[in-house]
Design a protein around this motif. Sequence first.
Motif, PDB file in Angstrom:
ATOM      1  N   GLY A   1       8.831  -8.058  15.759  1.00 56.68           N
ATOM      2  CA  GLY A   1       7.427  -7.830  14.923  1.00 56.68           C
ATOM      3  C   GLY A   1       7.071  -6.346  15.899  1.00 56.68           C
ATOM      4  N   PHE A   2       6.182  -6.288  14.428  1.00 64.02           N
ATOM      5  CA  PHE A   2       4.994  -4.824  14.902  1.00 64.02           C
ATOM      6  C   PHE A   2       3.454  -4.813  14.418  1.00 64.02           C
ATOM      7  CE2 PHE A   2       9.393  -4.096  12.530  1.00 64.02           C
ATOM      8  CZ  PHE A   2       9.526  -3.264  12.542  1.00 64.02           C
ATOM      9  N   GLY A   3       3.353  -5.954  14.930  1.00 64.08           N
ATOM     10  CA  GLY A   3       2.095  -5.584  14.976  1.00 64.08           C
ATOM     11  C   GLY A   3       1.026  -6.609  13.853  1.00 64.08           C
ATOM     12  N   SER A   4      -0.224  -6.628  13.458  1.00 65.26           N
ATOM     13  CA  SER A   4      -0.965  -7.450  12.740  1.00 65.26           C
ATOM     14  C   SER A   4      -2.207  -6.293  11.566  1.00 65.26           C
ATOM     15  CB  SER A   4      -1.649  -8.829  13.485  1.00 65.26           C
ATOM     16  OG  SER A   4      -2.021  -8.583  14.433  1.00 65.26           O
ATOM     17  N   VAL A   5      -2.852  -5.139  12.698  1.00 66.14           N
ATOM     18  CA  VAL A   5      -2.939  -3.878  12.445  1.00 66.14           C
ATOM     19  C   VAL A   5      -2.073  -3.011  12.010  1.00 66.14           C
ATOM     20  CG1 VAL A   5      -4.609  -2.249  12.948  1.00 66.14           C
ATOM     21  CG2 VAL A   5      -4.417  -4.882  13.836  1.00 66.14           C
ATOM     22  N   LEU A   6      -2.798  -2.755  10.620  1.00 64.95           N
ATOM     23  CA  LEU A   6      -2.475  -1.094   9.974  1.00 64.95           C
ATOM     24  C   LEU A   6      -3.707  -0.328   9.818  1.00 64.95           C
ATOM     25  CD1 LEU A   6      -2.757  -1.201   6.634  1.00 64.95           C
ATOM     26  CD2 LEU A   6      -0.739  -3.088   7.048  1.00 64.95           C
TER      27      LEU A   6
ATOM     28  N   LEU B   1     -10.448   7.015   7.163  1.00 67.10           N
ATOM     29  CA  LEU B   1      -8.991   6.105   7.168  1.00 67.10           C
ATOM     30  C   LEU B   1     -10.038   4.487   7.279  1.00 67.10           C
ATOM     31  CD1 LEU B   1      -7.047   6.306   8.484  1.00 67.10           C
ATOM     32  CD2 LEU B   1      -7.686   5.898  10.978  1.00 67.10           C
ATOM     33  N   ILE B   2      -9.107   3.817   7.142  1.00 72.46           N
ATOM     34  CA  ILE B   2      -8.799   2.452   6.919  1.00 72.46           C
ATOM     35  C   ILE B   2      -8.709   1.361   7.929  1.00 72.46           C
ATOM     36  CG2 ILE B   2      -9.388   0.071   5.381  1.00 72.46           C
ATOM     37  CD1 ILE B   2      -9.473   2.618   3.066  1.00 72.46           C
ATOM     38  N   ARG B   3      -9.294  -0.030   8.984  1.00 68.21           N
ATOM     39  CA  ARG B   3      -8.214  -0.133   9.012  1.00 68.21           C
ATOM     40  C   ARG B   3      -8.096  -1.752   8.852  1.00 68.21           C
ATOM     41  NH1 ARG B   3      -9.778  -1.186  14.721  1.00 68.21           N
ATOM     42  NH2 ARG B   3     -11.494  -2.635  14.564  1.00 68.21           N
ATOM     43  N   PHE B   4      -7.242  -2.297   9.058  1.00 70.61           N
ATOM     44  CA  PHE B   4      -7.042  -3.963   8.060  1.00 70.61           C
ATOM     45  C   PHE B   4      -6.637  -4.545   9.404  1.00 70.61           C
ATOM     46  CE2 PHE B   4      -4.312  -6.792   6.224  1.00 70.61           C
ATOM     47  CZ  PHE B   4      -5.370  -7.696   6.077  1.00 70.61           C
ATOM     48  N   SER B   5      -6.971  -5.275   9.955  1.00 69.35           N
ATOM     49  CA  SER B   5      -6.329  -6.244  10.901  1.00 69.35           C
ATOM     50  C   SER B   5      -5.974  -8.052  10.137  1.00 69.35           C
ATOM     51  CB  SER B   5      -7.872  -7.323  11.304  1.00 69.35           C
ATOM     52  OG  SER B   5      -6.874  -8.177  12.505  1.00 69.35           O
TER      53      SER B   5
ATOM     54  N   LEU C   1       1.206  -0.766  -0.112  1.00 67.81           N
ATOM     55  CA  LEU C   1      -0.032  -0.034   0.006  1.00 67.81           C
ATOM     56  C   LEU C   1       0.656   1.274  -0.177  1.00 67.81           C
ATOM     57  CD1 LEU C   1      -3.107  -1.198   2.637  1.00 67.81           C
ATOM     58  CD2 LEU C   1      -3.075  -0.623  -0.016  1.00 67.81           C
ATOM     59  N   ALA C   2       1.631   1.796   0.419  1.00 69.54           N
ATOM     60  CA  ALA C   2       2.866   2.346   0.681  1.00 69.54           C
ATOM     61  C   ALA C   2       2.795   2.788  -0.544  1.00 69.54           C
ATOM     62  CB  ALA C   2       3.976   2.286   1.697  1.00 69.54           C
ATOM     63  N   ALA C   3       3.931   1.724  -1.633  1.00 68.67           N
ATOM     64  CA  ALA C   3       4.163   1.748  -2.329  1.00 68.67           C
ATOM     65  C   ALA C   3       2.577   2.043  -3.209  1.00 68.67           C
ATOM     66  CB  ALA C   3       5.870   1.006  -3.200  1.00 68.67           C
ATOM     67  N   HIS C   4       1.551   2.409  -3.763  1.00 68.31           N
ATOM     68  CA  HIS C   4       0.605   2.583  -4.173  1.00 68.31           C
ATOM     69  C   HIS C   4       0.388   3.719  -4.764  1.00 68.31           C
ATOM     70  CE1 HIS C   4      -2.881   1.360  -6.668  1.00 68.31           C
ATOM     71  NE2 HIS C   4      -2.416  -0.087  -7.188  1.00 68.31           N
ATOM     72  N   GLU C   5      -0.046   4.513  -5.363  1.00 72.01           N
ATOM     73  CA  GLU C   5      -0.171   5.773  -6.073  1.00 72.01           C
ATOM     74  C   GLU C   5      -1.315   5.838  -5.983  1.00 72.01           C
ATOM     75  OE1 GLU C   5      -1.526   5.025 -10.587  1.00 72.01           O
ATOM     76  OE2 GLU C   5       0.246   6.112 -10.247  1.00 72.01           O
TER      77      GLU C   5
ATOM     78  N   ARG D   1       0.012   4.281   8.121  1.00 74.30           N
ATOM     79  CA  ARG D   1      -0.121   3.709   9.169  1.00 74.30           C
ATOM     80  C   ARG D   1       0.262   2.174   9.816  1.00 74.30           C
ATOM     81  NH1 ARG D   1      -3.913   7.903  12.105  1.00 74.30           N
ATOM     82  NH2 ARG D   1      -4.343   9.494  10.212  1.00 74.30           N
ATOM     83  N   TYR D   2       1.607   2.187   9.945  1.00 79.44           N
ATOM     84  CA  TYR D   2       2.195   1.178  10.376  1.00 79.44           C
ATOM     85  C   TYR D   2       3.696   0.926  10.676  1.00 79.44           C
ATOM     86  CZ  TYR D   2       3.124  -3.979  11.034  1.00 79.44           C
ATOM     87  OH  TYR D   2       3.373  -5.277  10.865  1.00 79.44           O
ATOM     88  N   PRO D   3       3.791   0.795  12.216  1.00 77.59           N
ATOM     89  CA  PRO D   3       5.315   0.911  13.111  1.00 77.59           C
ATOM     90  C   PRO D   3       6.251   0.026  11.902  1.00 77.59           C
ATOM     91  CG  PRO D   3       3.857  -0.061  14.177  1.00 77.59           C
ATOM     92  CD  PRO D   3       2.975   0.170  13.017  1.00 77.59           C
ATOM     93  N   GLY D   4       5.992  -1.266  11.100  1.00 75.48           N
ATOM     94  CA  GLY D   4       6.681  -1.846  10.483  1.00 75.48           C
ATOM     95  C   GLY D   4       7.079  -1.215   9.004  1.00 75.48           C
ATOM     96  N   LEU D   5       6.909   0.242   8.764  1.00 73.67           N
ATOM     97  CA  LEU D   5       7.587   1.314   7.865  1.00 73.67           C
ATOM     98  C   LEU D   5       8.822   2.033   7.539  1.00 73.67           C
ATOM     99  CD1 LEU D   5       3.825   1.217   5.772  1.00 73.67           C
ATOM    100  CD2 LEU D   5       5.735  -0.321   5.061  1.00 73.67           C
TER     101      LEU D   5
END
Length: 371
Positions: free
Chosen positions: A294-299, A348-352, A265-269, A275-279
């Motif tokens: 690890g950085f969690g399952s939710v963004l 804002l969309i939350r994805f688990s 998603l971060a690379a998509h135009e 929002r994800y702490p693994g980035l």
Amino acid sequence: MSDKRTRFETLAVHGGEPRPGADGSVVFPLFQGTVFEADSGDAPYIRLGTNPSQRHLEHRLAALEGAETAAATASGMAAITAALHSVLGAGDHLIAAGVFHGGTGRFLAEHAARLGWAYDLVDPGDPDAWRRALRPRTAALLTETITNPTIRVGDLVGAARFARDHGLASLIDNTLATPVVFRPHPVGFDLVCHSATKALNGHSDIAAGAVTGSRARIERVRSVLCAYGSALDPHAAFLLSRGLKTLALRVRQQNANALAVARFLAAHEAIEQVRYPGLAAHPDHGRAAAWFDGFGSVLSFRPVGGASAADALVKALRLPYAAASLGGVESLVTRVEADGHPDVPDDLIRFSAGIEAADDLVADFAQALGD
């Protein structure tokens, strides 16, 4: 089993388990009964949380969080409200660090004043804001390991130290991280709360909560639970204990899936923000990388085009269910604004992330975005 050298995967299977089990059982049996005969003293009783299935689960929860003991509750909200009741009295003040899960935020907004509590919402990453919020009657600090749904990681180590230095009880909601990713007790938090409905159980089939801490603090929590009738049903306790066996395997797969989707998603135009702490671009990536496994399952993320684009994207996804929960084996997606969070953007969309194949999840997002 509580050896500090034991790896978490092993602890999830064996931690807190009696050896040998009842009548030689490998799986601790379900005690569905509500009344037990007493040889001496008080007999086990369901509302007191002393049914054998409840106690077995609590031993397991304490082992996973590295705590002296635990209290199992009827829901995550029962856990957080009992924990707050155990440390706050009329006239006391709470420092709440973060934009909280909707239920916690609504509880404070609708009930704190009636209970005689004052509170201030502050930035979880700004110690100066915590100091400014201090009052003579400040009694506790509450934060989240990963804020829901804004997906921020505050200064957790600093928050625990700040609370200790100022004589405050420190409470943390560890639901989004789970003890697989982060264990708050070793860094100094007094009470750790969970909505066990989510990842701890992991199968979207029970409601449950948990609070872990020292024996003295958990006894106060248990007193509140007893008064309000918020103990966990023994059958749900049995199912939750079973779910904990696979916690490490599930969460590690979910973390990997969330990272894969976040990177895509971060690379998509067509995506404005992820929002994800693994980035590496996330403002709290350094903290998460230093403290987390690890950085969690939710963004959460925002598509280009605002709320209408968010609605269209949610509807176009085929694998995730459009549902307002998280932490299960199934991937879930929801528009956060529609889930009771008025203080976040309406797109804002939350994805688990669930435990599906990461490539399939990424491919689903690709088709939903018109690739």
